[in-house]
Design a protein around this motif. Sequence first.
Motif, PDB file in Angstrom:
ATOM      1  N   ASP A  26     153.054 -63.615 -32.614  1.00 15.99           N
ATOM      2  CA  ASP A  26     151.817 -62.900 -32.302  1.00 15.99           C
ATOM      3  C   ASP A  26     151.634 -62.811 -30.797  1.00 15.99           C
ATOM      4  O   ASP A  26     151.719 -63.821 -30.083  1.00 15.99           O
ATOM      5  N   GLY A  27     151.384 -61.583 -30.319  1.00 10.83           N
ATOM      6  CA  GLY A  27     151.093 -61.404 -28.911  1.00 10.83           C
ATOM      7  C   GLY A  27     149.830 -62.152 -28.516  1.00 10.83           C
ATOM      8  O   GLY A  27     148.833 -62.115 -29.230  1.00 10.83           O
ATOM      9  N   PHE A  28     149.873 -62.840 -27.382  1.00  7.50           N
ATOM     10  CA  PHE A  28     148.777 -63.623 -26.825  1.00  7.50           C
ATOM     11  C   PHE A  28     148.454 -64.858 -27.672  1.00  7.50           C
ATOM     12  O   PHE A  28     148.420 -65.966 -27.148  1.00  7.50           O
ATOM     13  N   LEU A  29     148.222 -64.690 -28.983  1.00  4.75           N
ATOM     14  CA  LEU A  29     147.839 -65.829 -29.812  1.00  4.75           C
ATOM     15  C   LEU A  29     148.954 -66.857 -29.917  1.00  4.75           C
ATOM     16  O   LEU A  29     148.694 -68.032 -30.193  1.00  4.75           O
ATOM     17  N   THR A  30     150.192 -66.431 -29.725  1.00  4.82           N
ATOM     18  CA  THR A  30     151.320 -67.356 -29.651  1.00  4.82           C
ATOM     19  C   THR A  30     152.066 -67.197 -28.334  1.00  4.82           C
ATOM     20  O   THR A  30     152.425 -68.174 -27.693  1.00  4.82           O
ATOM     21  N   SER A  31     152.275 -65.958 -27.916  1.00  6.32           N
ATOM     22  CA  SER A  31     153.091 -65.709 -26.723  1.00  6.32           C
ATOM     23  C   SER A  31     152.467 -66.273 -25.451  1.00  6.32           C
ATOM     24  O   SER A  31     153.178 -66.590 -24.498  1.00  6.32           O
ATOM     25  N   CYS A  63     154.038 -59.372 -30.824  1.00  5.32           N
ATOM     26  CA  CYS A  63     153.430 -58.281 -31.596  1.00  5.32           C
ATOM     27  C   CYS A  63     152.059 -57.874 -31.060  1.00  5.32           C
ATOM     28  O   CYS A  63     151.264 -58.709 -30.620  1.00  5.32           O
ATOM     29  N   ARG A  64     151.789 -56.577 -31.160  1.00  6.71           N
ATOM     30  CA  ARG A  64     150.502 -56.014 -30.774  1.00  6.71           C
ATOM     31  C   ARG A  64     150.259 -54.742 -31.577  1.00  6.71           C
ATOM     32  O   ARG A  64     151.154 -54.225 -32.256  1.00  6.71           O
ATOM     33  N   ALA A  65     149.050 -54.261 -31.499  1.00  3.26           N
ATOM     34  CA  ALA A  65     148.690 -53.049 -32.233  1.00  3.26           C
ATOM     35  C   ALA A  65     149.255 -51.815 -31.536  1.00  3.26           C
ATOM     36  O   ALA A  65     149.437 -51.799 -30.319  1.00  3.26           O
ATOM     37  N   MET A  66     149.523 -50.792 -32.321  1.00  5.21           N
ATOM     38  CA  MET A  66     149.892 -49.481 -31.783  1.00  5.21           C
ATOM     39  C   MET A  66     148.614 -48.705 -31.433  1.00  5.21           C
ATOM     40  O   MET A  66     147.608 -48.802 -32.137  1.00  5.21           O
ATOM     41  N   THR A  67     148.667 -47.939 -30.372  1.00  4.00           N
ATOM     42  CA  THR A  67     147.517 -47.129 -29.981  1.00  4.00           C
ATOM     43  C   THR A  67     147.213 -46.091 -31.053  1.00  4.00           C
ATOM     44  O   THR A  67     148.085 -45.328 -31.460  1.00  4.00           O
ATOM     45  N   LYS A  68     145.977 -46.084 -31.507  1.00  4.55           N
ATOM     46  CA  LYS A  68     145.518 -45.090 -32.485  1.00  4.55           C
ATOM     47  C   LYS A  68     144.333 -44.363 -31.882  1.00  4.55           C
ATOM     48  O   LYS A  68     144.502 -43.570 -30.965  1.00  4.55           O
ATOM     49  N   HIS A  69     143.106 -44.631 -32.366  1.00  4.29           N
ATOM     50  CA  HIS A  69     141.946 -44.000 -31.745  1.00  4.29           C
ATOM     51  C   HIS A  69     141.663 -44.599 -30.374  1.00  4.29           C
ATOM     52  O   HIS A  69     140.922 -44.029 -29.572  1.00  4.29           O
ATOM     53  N   ALA A 107     145.853 -57.889 -31.699  1.00  9.33           N
ATOM     54  CA  ALA A 107     145.314 -57.512 -33.011  1.00  9.33           C
ATOM     55  C   ALA A 107     146.182 -56.666 -33.902  1.00  9.33           C
ATOM     56  O   ALA A 107     145.683 -55.789 -34.558  1.00  9.33           O
ATOM     57  N   GLY A 108     147.481 -56.907 -33.975  1.00 12.40           N
ATOM     58  CA  GLY A 108     148.228 -56.136 -34.951  1.00 12.40           C
ATOM     59  C   GLY A 108     149.695 -56.496 -35.028  1.00 12.40           C
ATOM     60  O   GLY A 108     150.273 -57.057 -34.095  1.00 12.40           O
ATOM     61  N   HIS A 109     150.304 -56.171 -36.179  1.00 11.91           N
ATOM     62  CA  HIS A 109     151.742 -56.298 -36.396  1.00 11.91           C
ATOM     63  C   HIS A 109     152.361 -54.923 -36.578  1.00 11.91           C
ATOM     64  O   HIS A 109     153.395 -54.777 -37.220  1.00 11.91           O
ATOM     65  N   ASP A 110     151.738 -53.918 -36.012  1.00 17.96           N
ATOM     66  CA  ASP A 110     152.216 -52.542 -36.193  1.00 17.96           C
ATOM     67  C   ASP A 110     153.654 -52.387 -35.710  1.00 17.96           C
ATOM     68  O   ASP A 110     154.476 -51.743 -36.369  1.00 17.96           O
TER      69      ASP A 110
END
Length: 459
Positions: A186-191, A127-133, A139-142
């Motif tokens: 979680d991406g990086f934090l677990t992967s 999991c990772r964040a989706m691009t927003k701003h 940093a995300g489960h988006d």
Amino acid sequence: MILKKEKAQLDAPKYPGIRTAYDGSEAVVAMETAGSEGAGAYPITPSTQMGEGWAAAVAAGKLNVHGRKLIFFEPEGEHAAAAVTAGMSMTGLRATNFSSGQGIAYMHESLYAAVGKRLTYILNIACRAMTKHALNVHAGHDDYHCIDDTGFFLVFGKNVQEVADLNLISHRIAELTLNPGACAQDGFLTSHVIESMMLAERELIKEYLGDPSDIIESVTPAQRMVFGETRRRIPEMFDLDYPAMIGVVQNQDSYAQGVAAQRPFFFDHIQELTDQAMDEFYQLTGRRYNRASGYRLDDAEYVIVGQGSVVWNARRSEPDDVPAVPGGSDREAAERQEGGRDPRADRPAARRGSADRSRSSCRHGESRGERSLEERRSAPCGPSGSQAGRRAAVLLRRLRDGKPRPAAGRSDRCGGQHATGRPQAAPVLPGHRFHPQRYSPAEAADLAGQAPRVVPGSL
């Protein structure tokens, strides 16, 4: 009469696992290359290593537990990767996919069709964040939550052990329910974090998952209506001997009825069959999983609700919860709560000492874990202490004695000791009570007379 040694042998699981150290991506690759047959994937951070691991296994000629060569197809993007994975599943292969972030959003529309076709593949998500701003690959489960409405069942591992085990359980659930699923971490934090774990044996994978071509019982009324009393473990939707219409065009009345019928015919039994799959895994491995789990909730004043690595870190902040064997914390916790013998007593002295040092005894001579919340709040040292004031007092003493200032970056625990066992000086602040366990009356008076008023955080 059963002796203790004999009872322990009877209670030992058939497949306890192989002790090793993997990161989350390696654990997924190990499970998938052993149990599955085909994968369609397109690399995207932070799940790239999963697809690369599968491709490397294919290039090396690795065979799965059933002696079959692995199939890998890398298309031009994640949308096509989802279609390739669906096609593999429709031909009766145990299939998988790996993706993250915008890759999940790109394949999103294909996931609805995978559910409607009753496919059985598993989507592994780092999991990772989706691009927003801005772009962020942490940093995300988006991506995980963006497929909530597709009909995929979702499981989320809090550490590497759970990721590996839940991957196998996910395949079992998908093939029992005829519903695809996603197994996330979680991406990086677990992967990308290496942890000790008990890796599932190949014999366990073969027994627990079975061969995709096995003929099994149809476990729900809907399956019996479609396939009869028995069916192939992974149905072959593309079969020239038994042609079927899949993905046809329907008018509004038929389409609406088909959508509404998915719940009673295919969705409502997922919970029951998930519990069955998790119980079967527990019987073989001794590692218990539930659809939702809790820890020390009976007398809790506050509850942290979360998913992923935050849960693992929250539980590991309690030293007593560090399992002697990864995945074995539930059994040990139960023994401790029942007043039984502490399983950690059987550990080697070096390991036992390292766990005990993390308890950080307060100046009252008690472990923080043995004191109530109110006692912690009222104690002068508190659960966090005044590190700035404590460091200030130590610094003033060193300056008074003509010693050089210590290097920056050292942080002291609340009234505790470092691994060396040296006692740390307490903060010298107006109104602070001295403790005879740490200071003699002469030393306390000396410190109180020499140290000026120090505001915590001023250094």
